[in-house]
Scaffold this motif. Sequence first.
Motif, PDB file in Angstrom:
ATOM      1  N   VAL A  24       1.040  -1.287   0.069  1.00 59.07           N
ATOM      2  CA  VAL A  24       0.047  -0.165  -0.086  1.00 59.07           C
ATOM      3  C   VAL A  24       0.756   1.359   0.079  1.00 59.07           C
ATOM      4  N   VAL A  28       0.726   4.388  -2.434  1.00 58.71           N
ATOM      5  CA  VAL A  28      -0.172   5.414  -2.015  1.00 58.71           C
ATOM      6  C   VAL A  28       0.487   6.884  -2.127  1.00 58.71           C
ATOM      7  N   THR A 142      -1.914  -9.376  -1.010  1.00 54.51           N
ATOM      8  CA  THR A 142      -1.662  -8.303  -0.743  1.00 54.51           C
ATOM      9  C   THR A 142      -0.984  -7.609  -2.064  1.00 54.51           C
ATOM     10  N   LEU A 145      -4.473  -6.358  -4.017  1.00 56.75           N
ATOM     11  CA  LEU A 145      -5.331  -5.253  -3.130  1.00 56.75           C
ATOM     12  C   LEU A 145      -4.620  -4.151  -2.974  1.00 56.75           C
ATOM     13  N   GLY A 146      -3.151  -4.306  -2.576  1.00 57.37           N
ATOM     14  CA  GLY A 146      -2.230  -3.331  -2.405  1.00 57.37           C
ATOM     15  C   GLY A 146      -2.130  -1.908  -3.423  1.00 57.37           C
ATOM     16  N   ALA A 148      -4.705  -1.515  -5.547  1.00 59.46           N
ATOM     17  CA  ALA A 148      -5.907  -0.701  -5.567  1.00 59.46           C
ATOM     18  C   ALA A 148      -6.188   0.225  -4.552  1.00 59.46           C
ATOM     19  N   ALA A 149      -5.702  -0.465  -3.190  1.00 57.98           N
ATOM     20  CA  ALA A 149      -6.257   0.388  -2.097  1.00 57.98           C
ATOM     21  C   ALA A 149      -5.301   1.650  -1.997  1.00 57.98           C
ATOM     22  N   GLY A 150      -4.044   1.452  -2.365  1.00 53.16           N
ATOM     23  CA  GLY A 150      -3.115   2.409  -2.323  1.00 53.16           C
ATOM     24  C   GLY A 150      -3.577   3.944  -2.793  1.00 53.16           C
ATOM     25  N   LEU A 152      -6.598   5.037  -3.629  1.00 53.33           N
ATOM     26  CA  LEU A 152      -7.745   5.326  -3.032  1.00 53.33           C
ATOM     27  C   LEU A 152      -7.318   5.789  -1.586  1.00 53.33           C
ATOM     28  N   LEU A 153      -6.693   5.246  -0.696  1.00 52.26           N
ATOM     29  CA  LEU A 153      -6.319   5.799   0.479  1.00 52.26           C
ATOM     30  C   LEU A 153      -5.510   6.873   0.512  1.00 52.26           C
ATOM     31  N   CYS A 305      -6.970   3.631  -9.498  1.00 48.43           N
ATOM     32  CA  CYS A 305      -7.295   2.422  -9.088  1.00 48.43           C
ATOM     33  C   CYS A 305      -7.914   1.599 -10.159  1.00 48.43           C
TER      34      CYS A 305
END
Length: 472
Positions: A24, A28, A142, A145-146, A148-150, A152-153, A305
């Motif tokens: 992430v 990020v 990991t 999802l990392g 995709a989540a990075g 967004l977060l 993402c």
Amino acid sequence: MSSSDQKGLIAPIIVAFAMFMETVDANVIVTALPQMARTFGRDPVTLKIAVTSYVLGLGVFIPVCGWLADRFGARTVFRTAIGIFVAGSIACAASTSLGVFTVARFVQGIGGAMMVPVGRIIIFRSVERSDFIRAMNYLSLTSLLGPAAGPLLGGFITTYLHWRLIFLINIPVGIAGVYLTNKYIANTREPHPGPLDWVGFVLSAGGASAFMLGLALVGSELVTDSTAWTMTLAGAVALVLYVFYARYAKRPLLDLRFFRVPTFQASVMGGSLFRIGLGAVPFLLPLVLQEGLGMSAFESGLITCASAVGGLFMRTLASRTLHRWGFRTVLMYNAAFSGIAIAACGAFFPGTPVWLIWVIVLLGGFFPALQFTSLNSMTYAEIESRDVGRATSLGSVVQQMSLGLGVTIAGIVVQLTRAWHGHAHIEWSDFWPAFVTVGLCSFASIGITRRLAPNAGDEIARGKRVEVPAKR
């Protein structure tokens, strides 16, 4: 699931969470670059040095992690890696200048480099063979999802809070990781790991660091351009010296002889050209969306993402595609599709419909994901099991360097284009040459993969037994 099964999978879950934190964090930062640049009083493109320094920290320290785990124990090295990563995160959050931030990102990269391979060693040594696939699935999540989540977060925190909080959230996760590591992970080690190739480490790590950072510093105003080019030249000389050294060393840190294996050469060398584009897009895309099209960091993250979503979908089709067409055909044609998808991101202009941008970015993740999966699957097709560790070290270093090189090349092209246009600040029209350039790098990889035999890697792709002619 029995209590003994649950206990046996605690270590993989701890490792997976630590790797998720690292994955992430690697993704990020890109959506926050414009805001960070304003805080540091810099042009957003100059923050390519911060992205490159992180990837560089990952790349140059990966080869020594296995030896460190054998020498000092896997638990000791893993919790140290988490501590280094958290310390780097705190330094990132507290940075008041781009120079300090760059050093902090490099420290983070060192921690991340130690976490990933040592985490795999922990799983290999602590999990029963019957649970091994399930444990590795935790790790694969990991990597899925990392990315995709990075974005967004990062976009949400940057838009509605402050970008420094991106790094502070690593503190509680890291503290929990160290505590759980001490409690549930055994400190396994090899009794006689042998000596480390310190000469090879200094030449390869020092050469790669000087070469990559020198290129990234060109036009950054942190140092003069003459100093940056001197660093680049010194790094290139050190890398050439390592090539000569590795030819005669008994057990070099990075064994270049693996490049004689056709499938490994195509995967790593051809894949490196492709990964230049793969590394550049996450850097370029948030910049063109925010600086060129005027989107917020969160809006940019929602679009960025889409690339990860495309990659997730393609992973469900990758094995069937390889089974139908084989490695050589897939790598050649898909490299062209990937190059076109990457270059298409340079066509964005003010007024482009958001849905169209999202679809193009989705395709920009779809085709590269197939290429990435194919390259990784083929890497060890002709590597003996006893050599997998050393081949992994070499492949990982080259892959990380190519990702960092993509960011550097993209940044330089954007800076040159802006100077050519005479813009005081970067605009949407300054980005398309960079996207086209890194897209062409994907096309360039075809020249290497087309030299593969038509049935190369078929034992993996199609489950066929491939007869290898005896050497005479």
